[in-house]
Scaffold this active site. Structure first.
Site, PDB file in Angstrom:
ATOM      1  N   TYR A 205       0.858  -1.192   0.000  1.00  0.00           N
ATOM      2  CA  TYR A 205       0.000   0.000   0.000  1.00  0.00           C
ATOM      3  C   TYR A 205       0.892   1.239   0.000  1.00  0.00           C
ATOM      4  O   TYR A 205       2.109   1.138   0.187  1.00  0.00           O
ATOM      5  CB  TYR A 205      -0.967   0.015   1.191  1.00  0.00           C
ATOM      6  CG  TYR A 205      -0.333   0.079   2.555  1.00  0.00           C
ATOM      7  CD1 TYR A 205      -0.217   1.284   3.241  1.00  0.00           C
ATOM      8  CD2 TYR A 205       0.146  -1.070   3.179  1.00  0.00           C
ATOM      9  CE1 TYR A 205       0.354   1.336   4.505  1.00  0.00           C
ATOM     10  CE2 TYR A 205       0.719  -1.029   4.438  1.00  0.00           C
ATOM     11  CZ  TYR A 205       0.830   0.188   5.100  1.00  0.00           C
ATOM     12  OH  TYR A 205       1.401   0.226   6.347  1.00  0.00           O
ATOM     13  N   THR A 273       5.926   4.296   0.115  1.00  0.00           N
ATOM     14  CA  THR A 273       5.529   2.935  -0.203  1.00  0.00           C
ATOM     15  C   THR A 273       5.615   2.067   1.047  1.00  0.00           C
ATOM     16  O   THR A 273       6.441   2.304   1.937  1.00  0.00           O
ATOM     17  CB  THR A 273       6.425   2.324  -1.290  1.00  0.00           C
ATOM     18  OG1 THR A 273       7.730   2.096  -0.761  1.00  0.00           O
ATOM     19  CG2 THR A 273       6.508   3.237  -2.496  1.00  0.00           C
ATOM     20  N   GLU A 274       4.770   1.047   1.100  1.00  0.00           N
ATOM     21  CA  GLU A 274       4.801   0.081   2.203  1.00  0.00           C
ATOM     22  C   GLU A 274       4.658  -1.333   1.626  1.00  0.00           C
ATOM     23  O   GLU A 274       3.599  -1.692   1.104  1.00  0.00           O
ATOM     24  CB  GLU A 274       3.685   0.361   3.214  1.00  0.00           C
ATOM     25  CG  GLU A 274       3.806   1.693   3.945  1.00  0.00           C
ATOM     26  CD  GLU A 274       4.905   1.716   4.996  1.00  0.00           C
ATOM     27  OE1 GLU A 274       5.487   0.643   5.292  1.00  0.00           O
ATOM     28  OE2 GLU A 274       5.190   2.804   5.527  1.00  0.00           O
ATOM     29  N   VAL A 275       5.728  -2.094   1.717  1.00  0.00           N
ATOM     30  CA  VAL A 275       5.759  -3.483   1.280  1.00  0.00           C
ATOM     31  C   VAL A 275       5.628  -4.379   2.509  1.00  0.00           C
ATOM     32  O   VAL A 275       6.091  -4.014   3.601  1.00  0.00           O
ATOM     33  CB  VAL A 275       7.080  -3.768   0.522  1.00  0.00           C
ATOM     34  CG1 VAL A 275       7.303  -5.250   0.332  1.00  0.00           C
ATOM     35  CG2 VAL A 275       7.091  -3.046  -0.813  1.00  0.00           C
TER      36      VAL A 275
END
Length: 306
Positions: A205, A273-275
């Site tokens: 997300y 960004t968030e992985v």
């Protein structure tokens, strides 16, 4: 929902003393090599690009030189894009994703953009797999004037010295299971304050800016990443990590108010960004490729707007 976590350092409800912080620091150990996993790859970029040491962290386990990769020639007539990784050093794919983009894709965009790539802003955190720096300070809450985090202060000073208005800033992060198992309990103990319990989202997300959301830009980033890995779905309350999901795979934070890295440049376009590297449905390589796809998706969108 909030909870007073239990943690092995300090007293519940009481902020850490200097002795508590010293005990915490004593328990941190080196687990991997910043030089071998990061610096050698940055140095290999010298030639096609400019590699500049913009600072150094004088820590007991260091010193840790800090590097940025830029175009050989920066052009005032080109839009400038800042790409940052490793603000939280433990978030591996942010560091390796920034490096992978620099090594394999930056040349595709240098004719149209000034690129400033800082792959690992917190190398001590990278080596110890940590969210904080040795002073138990979170660099990603420290992008403020007179910052107490040298990690934040030195990258801000470097970008300011370049004198180029930043058009877009892409800040590469991860959300991990250790956020709930280690880092939020430590935060609760350090500050003596209860912390919200989060359901860790399974998937990618982005975090846009509450004051400047740029919905189409966020959508382009998510769409690019969706070709590589799955996008996080909201929880039963329609939220991701406690924040309402604004659109598919996107939440908003007040970047400047929180002192977050993506908020310090006054860029027109920003995204964090968030992985999720702990997913059963994603490999470490897939997480790196997701970060690369986020960067290329953002740049392709910006290219179309010119």
């Amino acid at each position: 929902m909030t909870q007073n976590y239990t943690y092995h350092i300090g007293s519940p409800g009481v902020p850490w003393t200097q002795a508590d912080k010293a005990l915490w620091l004593h328990q941190q150990i080196i687990k991997r090599s910043y030089h071998n996993e990061v610096v050698v790859h940055i140095e290999a970029m010298q030639g096609p690009f400019n590699v500049e040491q913009y600072g150094v962290l004088e820590y007991a386990d260091g010193p840790y030189p800090l590097y940025a990769i830029t175009n050989k020639q920066l052009d005032n007539d080109k839009p400038t894009v800042l790409i940052t990784g490793g603000v939280h050093g433990y978030e591996t794919s942010g560091v390796q994703g920034a490096l992978r983009f620099a090594m394999r894709h930056a040349s595709e965009y240098e004719a149209e953009f000034n690129l400033i790539i800082a792959p690992c802003i917190s190398p001590w955190g990278y080596e110890t797999i940590n969210r904080w720096n040795p002073m138990a300070i979170d660099p990603n809450r420290s992008f403020v004037p007179q910052s107490e985090s040298p990690e934040a202060a030195q990258i801000m000073a470097f970008v300011s010295k370049l004198g180029l208005p930043v058009h877009a800033h892409i800040d590469l992060h991860e959300t991990t299971d250790t956020d709930n198992s280690e880092f939020r309990p430590a935060l609760c103990a350090r500050d003596g304050k209860a912390q919200d319990i989060w359901q860790i989202p399974d998937g990618f997300y982005t975090v846009g800016d509450t004051q400047n959301p740029q919905d189409a830009f966020q959508r382009a980033v998510v769409s690019s990443v969706e070709k590589v890995t799955h996008i996080a779905l909201p929880d039963e309350e329609g939220k991701l990590i406690g924040s309402p999901m604004i659109q598919h795979g996107v939440i908003h934070y007040a970047l400047k108010d929180l002192g977050l890295c993506a908020g310090f440049t006054n860029a027109e376009y920003t995204t964090t960004t968030e992985v999720y590297p702990d997913s059963a449905n994603a490999t470490p390589e897939e997480c790196i490729l997701a970060q690369v796809a986020a960067v290329t998706g953002a740049l392709d969108y910006l290219r179309e707007q010119q």
